[in-house]
Design an enzyme around this catalytic site. Structure first.
Site, PDB file in Angstrom:
ATOM      1  N   TYR A  42       2.919  12.094   8.640  1.00  0.00           N
ATOM      2  CA  TYR A  42       2.228  11.983   9.923  1.00  0.00           C
ATOM      3  C   TYR A  42       1.663  13.356  10.270  1.00  0.00           C
ATOM      4  CZ  TYR A  42       1.172   9.774  14.378  1.00  0.00           C
ATOM      5  OH  TYR A  42       0.523   9.250  15.464  1.00  0.00           O
TER       6      TYR A  42
ATOM      7  N   LYS B 238       2.136 -17.798   2.918  1.00  0.00           N
ATOM      8  CA  LYS B 238       1.013 -17.401   2.070  1.00  0.00           C
ATOM      9  C   LYS B 238       1.124 -15.916   1.709  1.00  0.00           C
ATOM     10  CE  LYS B 238      -3.032 -18.847   0.457  1.00  0.00           C
ATOM     11  NZ  LYS B 238      -3.380 -20.182  -0.034  1.00  0.00           N
TER      12      LYS B 238
END
Length: 404
Positions: free
Chosen positions: A53, A108
């Site tokens: 970060y 899915k």
């Protein structure tokens, strides 16, 4: 500090509309959802944090701002797909809305990962407006390497896919259409080979003129089938009908060279192939009227249009959409490898050639093992995804849509 688990799995919960003492393994499995985001780099200390970060991440952001194509190398974009639905055509459940569709979209997504190594994010949209869906997906597209449209009702699904393909430079693939079509073609190729015939010698009948039926008709024509007639609730989709939608008029223009008119039963008389993607029940006399050595692919779930025990009395090869019968026509055989191949070469779209290559590769997996009960691989055959991935990547390069 470790993150709290917000919705922990537990066997000690009541299932909807059931007594508290009743344990249902389906609800137990779905408790808390079926997927999560997992980091691929450690954040163990201050140094790790400064790399993953701020301030380190700013260096990567600046590089991408100067050279946008670097986003594929330094983010997950090149390996993640958006699974987008509006919840209007969910499995056999129909229009159940976006929230109720999420268990299917999560499913899915885990199939993408399990069978293709592709990360996927379920996105269920609270709109059924075609323009709003398109606009939303276009705005989301910078975060993804591809878009898998899922369970969007026809005929809107055709326009949504077409317009997104025109506006985006990443693969947009409506699996209900093209995944079904690819697997169907693969199974049909092998059935023809098994019985010593070519596709060009076959006349097929498709029961169902929705997303899957139209896509199957298109890919069979592209693959060189002798003839194909598509049927809807009112019978054969033929040029003489005045009640056709725009999509069905298009279908009438490239199918039914024999000029058949009338009912599904009329079309089935003497036909070599029946492909069911509609539901309902086909009368046994119509099945008996098909040509000798026919193929019956009755793919409605959970109830095939022609039950396998009936189909087996007349057909040389029988396939369904169910896992408890041989020759399951299952989209999971296609979409993970198709997207993996497209993402591997950073393809700008999925072409007809890439779909045909996927079907050929899928058929080839069991080419040396053909029998009446084996014209298509099992979804758990570990050869499937690598074969489809390689074939799609090669086809993308050959067709000039690969960017690496």
């Amino acid at each position: 500090m470790a993150a709290e688990i917000v919705n922990p799995r537990s066997e000690s919960f009541s299932t909807p509309s059931q007594d508290e003492d009743t344990f249902d393994p389906v609800f137990a499995l779905h408790r808390g959802g079926k997927m999560a985001v997992q980091a691929t780099v450690p954040v163990r200390d201050r140094d790790d944090l400064s790399l993953a970060y701020t301030p380190g991440v700013a260096k990567v952001c600046s590089a991408i701002a100067e050279k946008p194509e670097l986003v594929h190398d330094y983010t997950w974009k090149s390996q993640v797909v958006a699974v987008v639905t509006d919840g209007t055509a969910v499995l056999g459940l129909g229009d159940i809305g976006p929230e109720a569709s999420l268990p299917v979209m999560e499913g899915k997504a885990i199939l993408f990962k399990q069978f293709g190594g592709v990360d996927a994010v379920p996105i269920a949209l609270a709109t059924t407006d075609t323009d709003e869906i398109i606009e939303t997906v276009v705005r989301l597209a910078p975060s993804f390497g591809g878009v898998n449209l899922e369970d969007i009702s026809a005929p809107r699904c055709f326009e949504i896919e077409r317009r997104l393909q025109e506006q985006l430079d990443i693969p947009v693939f409506h699996d209900d259409q093209h995944g079904t079509a690819v697997v169907t073609l693969a199974a049909l190729r092998n059935a023809a080979t098994l019985t010593g015939r070519s596709l060009g010698q076959l006349r097929a009948v498709i029961s169902g003129a929705g997303a899957a039926g139209v896509a199957i008709a298109k890919i069979l024509i592209e693959a060189g089938i002798g003839d194909v007639a598509v049927c809807d609730r009112k019978g054969i989709v033929s040029a003489d009908r005045e009640d056709l939608t725009e999509i069905k008029r298009e279908v009438a223009g490239f199918t039914n060279k024999a000029g058949l008119t009338g009912s599904l039963e009329t079309a089935m008389s003497g036909a070599d192939v029946f492909i069911g993607v509609s539901g309902g029940t086909v009368p046994e006399p119509a099945v008996a009227s098909m040509a000798e050595g026919s193929f019956i692919f009755a793919m409605a779930n959970p109830n095939p249009e022609i039950h396998p025990t009936v189909a087996a009395k007349y057909a040389a090869v029988v396939a369904t959409g169910r896992s408890d019968f041989p020759n399951q026509i299952n989209n999971v055989l296609a979409f993970p490898g198709i997207f993996a191949g497209a993402l591997q070469v950073r393809a700008s779209r999925v072409t007809e050639g890439m779909k045909l290559a996927a079907a050929e590769a899928l058929a080839a997996v069991v080419a040396d093992e053909l029998s009446a009960d084996c014209v298509i691989p099992s979804p758990f055959d570990e050869r499937v995804a690598p074969a489809v991935t390689a074939a799609v990547a090669a086809a993308a390069r050959a067709e000039g849509v690969a960017r690496r």
